[in-house]
Motif scaffolding. Structure first.
Motif, short mmCIF file in Angstrom:
data_model
loop_
_atom_site.label_atom_id
_atom_site.label_comp_id
_atom_site.label_asym_id
_atom_site.label_seq_id
_atom_site.Cartn_x
_atom_site.Cartn_y
_atom_site.Cartn_z
N MET A 209 27.25 30.94 44.02
CA MET A 209 26.97 29.52 43.83
C MET A 209 28.23 28.67 43.73
O MET A 209 28.24 27.62 43.09
CB MET A 209 26.10 29.31 42.59
CG MET A 209 24.75 29.99 42.65
SD MET A 209 23.75 29.69 41.19
CE MET A 209 23.46 27.93 41.35
N SER A 210 29.31 29.13 44.35
CA SER A 210 30.54 28.35 44.27
C SER A 210 31.47 28.69 45.42
O SER A 210 31.59 29.87 45.80
CB SER A 210 31.27 28.60 42.95
OG SER A 210 32.52 27.95 42.92
N ALA A 211 32.14 27.68 45.94
CA ALA A 211 33.24 27.94 46.86
C ALA A 211 34.41 28.48 46.05
O ALA A 211 34.60 28.12 44.89
CB ALA A 211 33.64 26.64 47.56
N HIS A 212 35.22 29.36 46.66
CA HIS A 212 36.36 29.93 45.97
C HIS A 212 37.36 30.42 46.99
O HIS A 212 37.04 30.63 48.16
CB HIS A 212 35.93 31.08 45.05
CG HIS A 212 35.32 32.24 45.80
ND1 HIS A 212 36.05 33.29 46.30
CD2 HIS A 212 34.03 32.49 46.16
CE1 HIS A 212 35.25 34.15 46.89
NE2 HIS A 212 34.03 33.68 46.83
N SER A 213 38.59 30.62 46.55
CA SER A 213 39.63 31.14 47.42
C SER A 213 39.32 32.59 47.76
O SER A 213 38.94 33.38 46.90
CB SER A 213 41.00 31.06 46.73
OG SER A 213 41.97 31.75 47.49
N ARG A 214 39.50 32.95 49.02
CA ARG A 214 39.32 34.32 49.47
C ARG A 214 40.66 34.97 49.82
O ARG A 214 40.70 36.06 50.40
CB ARG A 214 38.37 34.38 50.66
CG ARG A 214 36.96 33.92 50.30
CD ARG A 214 35.99 34.11 51.45
NE ARG A 214 34.65 33.68 51.09
CZ ARG A 214 33.77 34.43 50.44
NH1 ARG A 214 34.09 35.67 50.08
NH2 ARG A 214 32.57 33.96 50.13
N GLU A 215 41.74 34.31 49.46
CA GLU A 215 43.06 34.83 49.76
C GLU A 215 43.52 35.79 48.67
O GLU A 215 43.10 35.70 47.52
CB GLU A 215 44.05 33.69 49.90
CG GLU A 215 43.76 32.76 51.07
CD GLU A 215 44.79 31.66 51.17
OE1 GLU A 215 45.53 31.65 52.16
OE2 GLU A 215 44.86 30.83 50.24
N ILE A 216 44.39 36.70 49.04
CA ILE A 216 45.01 37.62 48.09
C ILE A 216 46.30 36.98 47.59
O ILE A 216 47.16 36.59 48.38
CB ILE A 216 45.31 38.98 48.75
CG1 ILE A 216 44.00 39.62 49.24
CG2 ILE A 216 46.02 39.92 47.77
CD1 ILE A 216 44.22 40.86 50.07
N LYS A 217 46.41 36.86 46.27
CA LYS A 217 47.55 36.14 45.69
C LYS A 217 48.30 37.01 44.68
O LYS A 217 47.70 37.79 43.93
CB LYS A 217 47.06 34.87 45.00
CG LYS A 217 46.47 33.84 45.96
CD LYS A 217 47.50 33.35 46.96
CE LYS A 217 46.93 32.30 47.89
NZ LYS A 217 47.95 31.83 48.87
N PRO A 218 49.63 36.87 44.64
CA PRO A 218 50.42 37.61 43.66
C PRO A 218 50.29 37.01 42.26
O PRO A 218 50.02 35.82 42.11
CB PRO A 218 51.86 37.47 44.18
CG PRO A 218 51.85 36.18 44.94
CD PRO A 218 50.47 36.04 45.53
N TYR A 219 50.49 37.85 41.26
CA TYR A 219 50.50 37.35 39.88
C TYR A 219 51.49 38.16 39.06
O TYR A 219 51.90 39.26 39.45
CB TYR A 219 49.10 37.40 39.26
CG TYR A 219 48.54 38.78 38.99
CD1 TYR A 219 48.67 39.40 37.75
CD2 TYR A 219 47.84 39.48 39.98
CE1 TYR A 219 48.14 40.66 37.50
CE2 TYR A 219 47.31 40.73 39.75
CZ TYR A 219 47.46 41.32 38.51
OH TYR A 219 46.95 42.57 38.28
#
Length: 235
Positions: A209-219
């Motif tokens: 029920m939400s748009a979200h980033s589908r990218e892989i990101k460093p943390y």
């Protein structure tokens, strides 16, 4: 509790809330899945502290770390948690080797405690140790489904952590919680092509029920905070 798409519950981690479209949806279930050392408990503590700062009541169910160690971790981050203990923050340590006690307290006592305290955030760390209590896949699926559905009736947003499956870094230990959860955040190690560097990376694999980033990101897991570099690439 009905899910409210128009509102958001902040996780409190720089960059991650951006990837989630502003945060978690109130009343939803979030699973944080990762290998050892990827910061699952750190992510859940950030979620705890963000709630406390907003005046919310938080329940932390620990099946692994002792209460005093969790408090020490938070203090090492510079958080003054003492004034909130047993007022806004309630930490419950369960012994996963005592099946009857752990099973009863999680399935039967937790929903009542949420109602009594009017807790709006609940953390179970790690849910995989609770799943381990069941001897068959059929029983595990049945009991976990009932438990999750019971939590959905409460006025709270839930975060659960889980170890990954030994043979599959993209799956939880039992391959179940990611199907029951509304949001799934995967934490993992990513090695550079020349094998000289190891990075921590996350992805929001699922968010209902939400748009979200589908990218892989460093943390990075820093002493005082977790930072997700939502504008950067892994390498």
């Amino acid at each position: 509790m009905s899910i409210l798409p128009g509102k958001r519950v902040k996780v409190g981690i720089v960059g991650l809330d951006d990837m989630l479209g502003g945060g978690l949806i109130p009343g939803s279930i979030c699973a944080v899945i990762g290998m050892y050392g990827t910061g699952k408990t750190t992510f859940s503590l950030e979620f705890v502290w963000d709630g406390i700062k907003r005046g919310e009541k938080v329940i932390y169910i620990s099946l692994e770390e002792r209460e005093d160690r969790l408090i020490t971790y938070m203090k090492q981050k510079g958080w003054d948690v003492d004034p909130f203990l047993q007022k806004e923050l309630f930490i419950i340590k369960l012994d996963p080797t005592d099946f009857n006690l752990a099973n009863n307290r999680i399935k039967n006592e937790l929903p009542n405690l949420i109602s009594e305290l009017k807790a709006t955030r609940v953390i179970i760390d790690p849910i995989s140790l609770f799943e381990d209590l069941f001897t068959s896949d059929a029983e595990r699926r049945r009991e976990m489904f009932r438990f999750i559905e019971g939590l959905r009736d409460k006025e709270c947003t839930v975060m659960m952590t889980s170890e990954t499956d030994r043979g599959n870094p993209f799956s939880s230990r039992h391959g179940l919680i990611e199907y029951l959860a509304d949001t799934v955040i995967l934490l993992r190690y990513v090695r550079s092509s020349d094998l000289t560097d190891v990075h921590l990376a996350l992805e929001v694999a699922k968010m209902r029920m939400s748009a979200h980033s589908r990218e892989i990101k460093p943390y990075e897991l820093e002493q005082t905070q977790v930072t997700v570099y939502s504008e950067a690439n892994v390498f």
